[in-house]
Design an enzyme around this catalytic site. Structure first.
Site, PDB file in Angstrom:
ATOM      1  N   PRO A 196       0.809  -1.201   0.000  1.00 59.08           N
ATOM      2  CA  PRO A 196       0.000   0.000   0.000  1.00 59.08           C
ATOM      3  C   PRO A 196       0.848   1.259   0.000  1.00 59.08           C
ATOM      4  CG  PRO A 196      -0.454  -1.408   1.890  1.00 59.08           C
ATOM      5  CD  PRO A 196       0.815  -1.839   1.301  1.00 59.08           C
ATOM      6  N   GLU A 197       0.449   2.157  -0.832  1.00 60.56           N
ATOM      7  CA  GLU A 197       1.039   3.488  -0.842  1.00 60.56           C
ATOM      8  C   GLU A 197      -0.057   4.449  -0.382  1.00 60.56           C
ATOM      9  OE1 GLU A 197       3.218   4.247  -4.492  1.00 60.56           O
ATOM     10  OE2 GLU A 197       3.265   2.117  -4.920  1.00 60.56           O
TER      11      GLU A 197
ATOM     12  N   HIS B 248      -2.412 -16.112   8.588  1.00 52.89           N
ATOM     13  CA  HIS B 248      -1.770 -14.796   8.475  1.00 52.89           C
ATOM     14  C   HIS B 248      -2.457 -13.687   9.249  1.00 52.89           C
ATOM     15  CE1 HIS B 248       0.435 -16.949   5.522  1.00 52.89           C
ATOM     16  NE2 HIS B 248      -0.506 -16.927   4.615  1.00 52.89           N
TER      17      HIS B 248
ATOM     18  N   ARG C 130       3.363 -11.356   5.094  1.00 47.76           N
ATOM     19  CA  ARG C 130       4.815 -11.305   5.276  1.00 47.76           C
ATOM     20  C   ARG C 130       5.255 -10.783   6.646  1.00 47.76           C
ATOM     21  NH1 ARG C 130       7.465  -8.959  -0.142  1.00 47.76           N
ATOM     22  NH2 ARG C 130       9.351  -9.431   1.013  1.00 47.76           N
TER      23      ARG C 130
ATOM     24  N   LYS D 272      19.020  18.899  -3.616  1.00 48.94           N
ATOM     25  CA  LYS D 272      19.559  17.562  -3.367  1.00 48.94           C
ATOM     26  C   LYS D 272      20.304  17.066  -4.606  1.00 48.94           C
ATOM     27  CE  LYS D 272      17.160  16.673   0.530  1.00 48.94           C
ATOM     28  NZ  LYS D 272      17.767  16.296   1.810  1.00 48.94           N
TER      29      LYS D 272
END
Length: 270
Positions: free
Chosen positions: A2-3, A92, A110, A149
């Site tokens: 997820p973003e 899970h 995970r 940067k």
DNA sequence: CCATGAACCTGGTCGC
DNA sequence: TGCGACCAGGTTCATG
């Protein structure tokens, strides 16, 4: 996984279930999921408090009780959702919280996902960069900060202490729209492309939120709801296919250890 | 300041 | 069918 758009979608989808509710108990199957607090802390500081708000900050889902807050990071495979009953044999499930006659489930194949307990947002605010969907994220901000940067631009976009919420998918998508090569050094990118990058980031993220996020694997946020931004992806996961702008073949390389998709013809200024 | 690689985990896919 | 190699939407830490 997820973003920003996925986290936003999850926060919205659980909010309506949790407002004004209080958690009666927690059941933890994978103890590392509790990052900075213990079962005892939960019992003494969270149990019984009423949920005031649920919202997103960067890629964290914030369950705010006013006096304390729980922050949830889904990392790669975390899923947070509400159900009416538990399936005892389900795999899970890292942890679940009971409220009313329902359960807030944290499922995480995970096991990278984490829950944090904070008194307020100070810790997160100090380590996280600008919110790309806030008014502060302007063309002026982009020009000033990216120019200062000397970083590979994709790596910079993934740096949560710089801009927060962008992940691997939306970094590639935004760079494609702005016609910037992912390995371009940030300080050397022309201003017109940086301005385009700013609008691309906002467009890509907000459009994905409208569509409920991206689904590449099967990923459901709220019962049967499935995000469909995947249908809209221009370069991500399209290596070997034709660029939708110039018909060149999309390439896949590694940048900052992440699979990176780009068009070698229209994304330039490496 | 910046890049790289490993670590944290499980499961899916691909080639042989 | 089996097995090893490699890949995955994220973050953090150590190293040069």
């Amino acid at each position: 996984m997820p973003e920003l758009p996925e986290v936003e979608t999850v926060a919205k989808s659980i909010e309506k279930h949790l407002i004004a509710k209080s958690f009666k108990s927690i059941h933890v199957n994978w103890i590392k999921t509790l990052d900075n607090f213990s079962l005892s802390d939960f019992k003494h500081k969270v149990k019984g408090l009423s949920v005031a708000r649920v919202y997103r900050r960067a890629k964290y889902i914030i369950i705010d009780f006013n006096e304390v807050l729980l922050a949830v990071h889904l990392r790669m495979t975390g899923k947070l959702y509400v159900v009416n009953s538990i399936k005892p044999d389900q795999k899970h499930i890292s942890l679940f919280l009971k409220f009313d006659n329902k359960y807030l489930i944290f499922e995480d194949t995970r096991k990278f996902g984490r829950f944090y307990l904070f008194d307020n947002l100070d810790y997160l605010n100090n380590k996280l960069g600008i919110e790309p969907l806030s008014n502060n994220f302007s063309k002026e901000w982009i020009l000033e900060n990216i120019k200062s940067k000397n970083r590979q631009i994709k790596s910079l976009l993934l740096d949560q202490s710089f801009i927060c919420g962008i992940g691997n998918i939306y970094a590639d998508e935004s760079l494609w729209f702005a016609k910037i090569h992912p390995l371009s050094i940030s300080s050397a990118i022309p201003n017109n492309k940086l301005i385009k990058l700013q609008t691309s980031i906002v467009k890509v993220l907000s459009e994905s939120i409208k569509r409920g996020g991206t689904t590449i694997r099967d990923y459901t946020y709220d019962f049967s709801y499935v995000g469909n931004y995947a249908l809209n992806l221009k370069v991500f996961n399209r290596s070997g296919k034709k660029c939708l702008r110039c018909k060149s073949i999309i390439l896949k390389i590694k940048v900052a250890q992440r699979g990176t998709h780009y068009c070698p013809n229209c994304q330039t200024n490496k």
